[in-house]
Design a protein around this motif. Sequence first.
Motif, PDB file in Angstrom:
ATOM      1  N   ALA A  75      48.056 152.927  80.722  1.00 58.48           N
ATOM      2  CA  ALA A  75      48.243 153.486  82.512  1.00 58.48           C
ATOM      3  C   ALA A  75      48.535 152.232  82.864  1.00 58.48           C
ATOM      4  N   PRO A  76      49.769 152.325  83.615  1.00 56.75           N
ATOM      5  CA  PRO A  76      50.384 151.992  84.952  1.00 56.75           C
ATOM      6  C   PRO A  76      49.012 151.083  85.408  1.00 56.75           C
ATOM      7  N   SER A  77      49.948 149.874  86.009  1.00 52.89           N
ATOM      8  CA  SER A  77      49.408 148.558  86.970  1.00 52.89           C
ATOM      9  C   SER A  77      50.526 147.970  87.079  1.00 52.89           C
ATOM     10  N   GLU A  78      50.363 147.753  88.891  1.00 49.02           N
ATOM     11  CA  GLU A  78      51.082 146.797  89.110  1.00 49.02           C
ATOM     12  C   GLU A  78      50.159 145.991  89.724  1.00 49.02           C
ATOM     13  N   THR A  79      49.085 145.086  88.741  1.00 51.73           N
ATOM     14  CA  THR A  79      48.324 144.097  89.224  1.00 51.73           C
ATOM     15  C   THR A  79      48.475 143.388  88.114  1.00 51.73           C
ATOM     16  N   TYR A  80      49.882 143.063  87.435  1.00 48.75           N
ATOM     17  CA  TYR A  80      50.090 142.307  86.355  1.00 48.75           C
ATOM     18  C   TYR A  80      51.736 141.542  86.099  1.00 48.75           C
ATOM     19  N   PHE A  81      52.401 141.301  86.097  1.00 50.80           N
ATOM     20  CA  PHE A  81      53.354 140.296  84.504  1.00 50.80           C
ATOM     21  C   PHE A  81      53.368 139.423  83.930  1.00 50.80           C
ATOM     22  N   PRO A  82      54.047 140.177  83.105  1.00 49.69           N
ATOM     23  CA  PRO A  82      55.489 141.159  83.309  1.00 49.69           C
ATOM     24  C   PRO A  82      54.490 142.421  82.706  1.00 49.69           C
ATOM     25  N   GLY A  83      55.568 143.390  83.235  1.00 52.94           N
ATOM     26  CA  GLY A  83      54.675 144.820  83.225  1.00 52.94           C
ATOM     27  C   GLY A  83      55.925 145.677  82.013  1.00 52.94           C
ATOM     28  N   PRO A  84      55.227 146.246  81.162  1.00 53.31           N
ATOM     29  CA  PRO A  84      56.659 147.396  80.315  1.00 53.31           C
ATOM     30  C   PRO A  84      58.579 147.581  80.632  1.00 53.31           C
ATOM     31  N   ASP A  85      58.758 147.398  81.681  1.00 54.28           N
ATOM     32  CA  ASP A  85      59.454 147.528  82.098  1.00 54.28           C
ATOM     33  C   ASP A  85      60.615 145.658  81.634  1.00 54.28           C
ATOM     34  N   VAL A  86      59.611 144.400  82.090  1.00 55.34           N
ATOM     35  CA  VAL A  86      60.167 143.632  81.849  1.00 55.34           C
ATOM     36  C   VAL A  86      60.776 143.726  79.892  1.00 55.34           C
ATOM     37  N   TRP A  87      59.457 144.376  79.106  1.00 55.58           N
ATOM     38  CA  TRP A  87      59.773 144.325  78.059  1.00 55.58           C
ATOM     39  C   TRP A  87      60.846 145.528  77.103  1.00 55.58           C
ATOM     40  N   HIS A  88      60.631 145.973  77.172  1.00 59.87           N
ATOM     41  CA  HIS A  88      62.017 146.567  77.230  1.00 59.87           C
ATOM     42  C   HIS A  88      62.041 147.066  75.273  1.00 59.87           C
ATOM     43  N   THR A  89      61.067 147.599  75.415  1.00 60.75           N
ATOM     44  CA  THR A  89      60.239 147.992  73.642  1.00 60.75           C
ATOM     45  C   THR A  89      60.412 149.405  73.690  1.00 60.75           C
ATOM     46  N   LYS A  90      60.463 150.331  72.165  1.00 56.65           N
ATOM     47  CA  LYS A  90      60.160 151.524  72.235  1.00 56.65           C
ATOM     48  C   LYS A  90      59.626 152.445  71.913  1.00 56.65           C
ATOM     49  N   HIS A  91      58.580 151.584  72.079  1.00 55.10           N
ATOM     50  CA  HIS A  91      57.127 152.715  71.218  1.00 55.10           C
ATOM     51  C   HIS A  91      56.663 153.278  72.267  1.00 55.10           C
ATOM     52  N   ALA A  92      56.203 155.543  71.967  1.00 56.50           N
ATOM     53  CA  ALA A  92      56.573 156.178  72.957  1.00 56.50           C
ATOM     54  C   ALA A  92      55.209 155.573  73.579  1.00 56.50           C
ATOM     55  N   ILE A  93      54.242 154.944  73.027  1.00 59.66           N
ATOM     56  CA  ILE A  93      53.513 154.234  74.349  1.00 59.66           C
ATOM     57  C   ILE A  93      53.711 153.319  74.570  1.00 59.66           C
ATOM     58  N   PRO A  94      54.121 152.828  76.401  1.00 66.22           N
ATOM     59  CA  PRO A  94      54.876 151.001  76.091  1.00 66.22           C
ATOM     60  C   PRO A  94      53.949 150.454  75.695  1.00 66.22           C
ATOM     61  N   THR A  95      54.530 149.184  75.092  1.00 65.43           N
ATOM     62  CA  THR A  95      54.142 147.894  73.977  1.00 65.43           C
ATOM     63  C   THR A  95      54.442 146.966  74.649  1.00 65.43           C
TER      64      THR A  95
END
Length: 416
Positions: A75-95
């Motif tokens: 689930a999204p959260s703004e309280t941690y870096f690096p979040g999913p947008d930094v990883w650019h992975t392709k899995h259905a659930i972001p990892t």
Amino acid sequence: MNMHIDQAKRILAQNDRGGYTVPTDRLYPFQWNWDSAFVAMGFALYDTDRAYRELERLVEGQWADGMIPHIVFHAPSETYFPGPDVWHTKHAIPTSGITQPPVFAIALRKLHEAAGKGAEARTLPLYEAALKWHRWWYSARDPDGTGLVALLHPWESGSDNSPAWDIALARVPTTTDTLVVRKDTGHVNADMRPRDEDYRRFIHLVDTYAACGWDPAKQWEKASFKVAEIQTTAILLKAGEDLEHLASLFDRTEEAIEIAAFNDRTRKALMAQWRPELARFVSRDLISGEDVEAATQAGFIPLLSLDLDKQVADALVSEMKAWSKDLKVAFPTTKPGIASWEPKRYWRGPAWAIINWLLIDGLKRNGHTAVAEELRKSTLAAIETEGFAEYFDPVTGQGCGGLGFSWTAAAYLWLE
Ligand code: 2M8
């Protein structure tokens, strides 16, 4: 009734986000790989259904190639870096795109045994996920078949800013394509966290591997950080033993043979990392070809999965005693007094309940039950005095980092 047991269970309940447990609120708002394995072992003591859920939710993040990522962003959260947008992975659930120490199969065997009759149906899919992951470790992270597995990022070790990485990490550039916007230092004191320069190097590596499209062979080629690591390898071997046990139990004969071959190779390779002059095991920096001689807890973790000659085990234990002398809380993650020792800074000195848990199991395996018992008691006492902190300053005993921490709660339940 011990009230700390209730508190530990309450922390696990509070950190539940729907079948998975966050390490602690805000500082780590997602599911972490090895945290969840420890947490599952805690749950296994009183709620096997919830323990299975923990591992099942982690496996939702498993990649097609077998890797189980170090973070699953359910689930999204703004309280941690690096979040999913930094990883650019392709899995259905972001990892994330990297992994973490494979405690999973150790937890799975314990869970299977705790669940008793009828557990097989629920254990089997998780056994298969673990087998796929172990195969990934050996193909992606030991392509030359040495028996030791390599890490391509310090975060994969779980001991992020350990002095063990100082030499190898210094070769990684501090330039990044991603803007580094740290969130961790907004939650806990910056003196307890990795330095900004470490973060820039961590993110440089993430950018590099994202540019490889997370292809293991390309990453292996481009990596400017590549360490054949003994803590992870020792955990992989213990997990491999437990996986082999489950394979035999389920009459998966060919798989049991395959896993036994992994284990044999790794056992020999790990033993070859023993350095009598240091009274420790050492990792190998695959870029320089040199031993990693930094004095950290990793050097003792092979106790967990090797049946050592008495002489070797005794030497390790007397070195451990020398490190723990005069400390309020053992076991320090860096040898006290050396230049890189920082008793409050995260993985550069503090004592961690889950590391103690691994060491206690290893000491018992190798016949040092009295030392194991001492460490068990000191871990419980630290938690009872300071609460369920992320880790402890070994000199003052102060609880540091995040509070209400899941794996500290699980360790308490397990060790109590
Ligand atoms: C710490 O690592 C994360 C990155 O994975 C971080 O600092 O942001 C480490 O202590 C690691 O071992 C642990 O799994 C994670 C969550 O508890 O936090």
